[in-house]
Design a protein around this motif. Structure first.
Motif, PDB file in Angstrom:
ATOM      1  N   UNK A  24     -18.377  -5.456 -27.823  1.00 38.26           N
ATOM      2  CA  UNK A  24     -19.464  -6.188 -27.100  1.00 38.26           C
ATOM      3  C   UNK A  24     -20.364  -5.070 -27.389  1.00 38.26           C
ATOM      4  N   UNK A  25     -21.960  -5.716 -26.871  1.00 37.55           N
ATOM      5  CA  UNK A  25     -23.251  -5.443 -26.977  1.00 37.55           C
ATOM      6  C   UNK A  25     -24.068  -6.375 -25.798  1.00 37.55           C
ATOM      7  N   UNK A  26     -24.378  -5.303 -24.461  1.00 35.54           N
ATOM      8  CA  UNK A  26     -25.236  -5.920 -23.634  1.00 35.54           C
ATOM      9  C   UNK A  26     -26.410  -5.457 -23.282  1.00 35.54           C
ATOM     10  N   UNK A  27     -27.362  -6.034 -22.734  1.00 35.58           N
ATOM     11  CA  UNK A  27     -28.969  -5.332 -23.057  1.00 35.58           C
ATOM     12  C   UNK A  27     -28.463  -4.945 -21.060  1.00 35.58           C
ATOM     13  N   UNK A  28     -29.928  -4.194 -21.586  1.00 36.45           N
ATOM     14  CA  UNK A  28     -29.646  -3.446 -19.909  1.00 36.45           C
ATOM     15  C   UNK A  28     -31.815  -2.921 -19.999  1.00 36.45           C
ATOM     16  N   UNK A  29     -31.632  -2.473 -19.101  1.00 41.70           N
ATOM     17  CA  UNK A  29     -33.756  -2.311 -18.433  1.00 41.70           C
ATOM     18  C   UNK A  29     -33.369  -1.326 -19.642  1.00 41.70           C
ATOM     19  N   UNK A  30     -32.524  -0.140 -19.814  1.00 40.62           N
ATOM     20  CA  UNK A  30     -32.704   1.350 -20.599  1.00 40.62           C
ATOM     21  C   UNK A  30     -32.534   1.324 -21.980  1.00 40.62           C
ATOM     22  N   UNK A  31     -31.961  -0.154 -22.645  1.00 44.35           N
ATOM     23  CA  UNK A  31     -31.570  -0.250 -23.838  1.00 44.35           C
ATOM     24  C   UNK A  31     -29.977  -1.442 -24.012  1.00 44.35           C
ATOM     25  N   UNK A  32     -29.092  -1.003 -24.536  1.00 48.97           N
ATOM     26  CA  UNK A  32     -28.160  -1.893 -25.071  1.00 48.97           C
ATOM     27  C   UNK A  32     -26.821  -0.820 -24.328  1.00 48.97           C
ATOM     28  N   UNK A  33     -25.720  -1.741 -23.616  1.00 49.10           N
ATOM     29  CA  UNK A  33     -24.253  -0.303 -23.740  1.00 49.10           C
ATOM     30  C   UNK A  33     -23.928  -1.951 -24.519  1.00 49.10           C
ATOM     31  N   UNK A  34     -23.232  -0.434 -24.742  1.00 46.19           N
ATOM     32  CA  UNK A  34     -22.040  -0.803 -25.984  1.00 46.19           C
ATOM     33  C   UNK A  34     -20.509  -0.822 -25.927  1.00 46.19           C
ATOM     34  N   UNK A  35     -20.056  -1.383 -26.100  1.00 45.60           N
ATOM     35  CA  UNK A  35     -18.483  -1.458 -25.576  1.00 45.60           C
ATOM     36  C   UNK A  35     -16.976  -1.089 -27.182  1.00 45.60           C
ATOM     37  N   UNK A  36     -16.882   0.056 -27.290  1.00 44.90           N
ATOM     38  CA  UNK A  36     -16.299   0.139 -28.828  1.00 44.90           C
ATOM     39  C   UNK A  36     -14.921   0.973 -28.351  1.00 44.90           C
ATOM     40  N   UNK A  37     -14.063   0.205 -29.393  1.00 45.31           N
ATOM     41  CA  UNK A  37     -12.375   0.268 -29.470  1.00 45.31           C
ATOM     42  C   UNK A  37     -12.216   1.042 -30.384  1.00 45.31           C
ATOM     43  N   UNK A  38     -11.593   2.068 -30.953  1.00 41.48           N
ATOM     44  CA  UNK A  38     -10.559   2.749 -31.457  1.00 41.48           C
ATOM     45  C   UNK A  38     -10.066   1.546 -32.547  1.00 41.48           C
ATOM     46  N   UNK A  39     -10.096   1.781 -34.004  1.00 41.45           N
ATOM     47  CA  UNK A  39      -9.588   0.416 -34.978  1.00 41.45           C
ATOM     48  C   UNK A  39      -7.972   1.609 -35.053  1.00 41.45           C
ATOM     49  N   UNK A  40      -8.393   2.766 -34.741  1.00 43.70           N
ATOM     50  CA  UNK A  40      -6.180   3.049 -35.412  1.00 43.70           C
ATOM     51  C   UNK A  40      -5.978   3.226 -34.312  1.00 43.70           C
ATOM     52  N   UNK A  41      -6.312   3.261 -32.709  1.00 42.88           N
ATOM     53  CA  UNK A  41      -5.193   3.624 -31.633  1.00 42.88           C
ATOM     54  C   UNK A  41      -5.784   3.136 -30.328  1.00 42.88           C
ATOM     55  N   UNK A  42      -6.069   1.872 -30.221  1.00 42.94           N
ATOM     56  CA  UNK A  42      -7.079   0.812 -29.460  1.00 42.94           C
ATOM     57  C   UNK A  42      -7.500   1.653 -28.324  1.00 42.94           C
ATOM     58  N   UNK A  43      -8.104   2.774 -28.302  1.00 45.09           N
ATOM     59  CA  UNK A  43      -8.251   3.457 -27.213  1.00 45.09           C
ATOM     60  C   UNK A  43     -10.206   2.592 -27.289  1.00 45.09           C
ATOM     61  N   UNK A  44     -10.478   2.941 -26.377  1.00 49.29           N
ATOM     62  CA  UNK A  44     -11.906   2.276 -25.727  1.00 49.29           C
ATOM     63  C   UNK A  44     -13.155   3.438 -25.316  1.00 49.29           C
ATOM     64  N   UNK A  45     -14.255   3.032 -25.620  1.00 49.86           N
ATOM     65  CA  UNK A  45     -15.062   3.977 -24.884  1.00 49.86           C
ATOM     66  C   UNK A  45     -16.333   3.339 -24.763  1.00 49.86           C
TER      67      UNK A  45
END
Length: 64
Positions: A24-45
Motif C-alpha cells: 500500500x501507498x499513502x500520500x503525506x505532506x512530505x511525499x509518500x509512505x510505502x508499505x512493502x513486503x518481501x515476496x520470499x520471506x514475508x518480512x515487512x518494511x
C-alpha cells in the motif's frame, strides 16, 4: 512468541536478498509512505518516497 523464535525469524529474513512488493501507498505532506513486503520471506518494511525522481528510502527495519 519466544525470543529464540524471534531470532530465528530475523535470521531467516537476513539470509537472502529481499524482493520487495508494495502492499500500500499513502500520500503525506512530505511525499509518500510505502508499505512493502518481501515476496520470499514475508518480512515487512516501510519506505518513504520524497520525490518521484528519487528511489524510495527505507525508514524502518525489516520485520519478519
Amino acid at each position: 512468541m519466544t525470543a529464540s523464535r524471534t531470532r530465528s525469524a530475523a535470521a531467516a529474513a537476513s539470509v537472502h536478498e529481499h524482493g520487495w512488493v508494495t502492499e500500500s501507498v499513502h500520500a503525506t505532506s512530505a511525499g509518500r509512505v510505502r508499505y512493502v513486503r518481501c515476496a520470499g520471506c514475508d518480512a515487512w518494511r516501510v519506505d518513504a518516497d520524497a520525490a518521484a525522481a528519487i528511489p524510495p528510502t527505507a525508514v524502518s527495519r525489516v520485520i519478519a
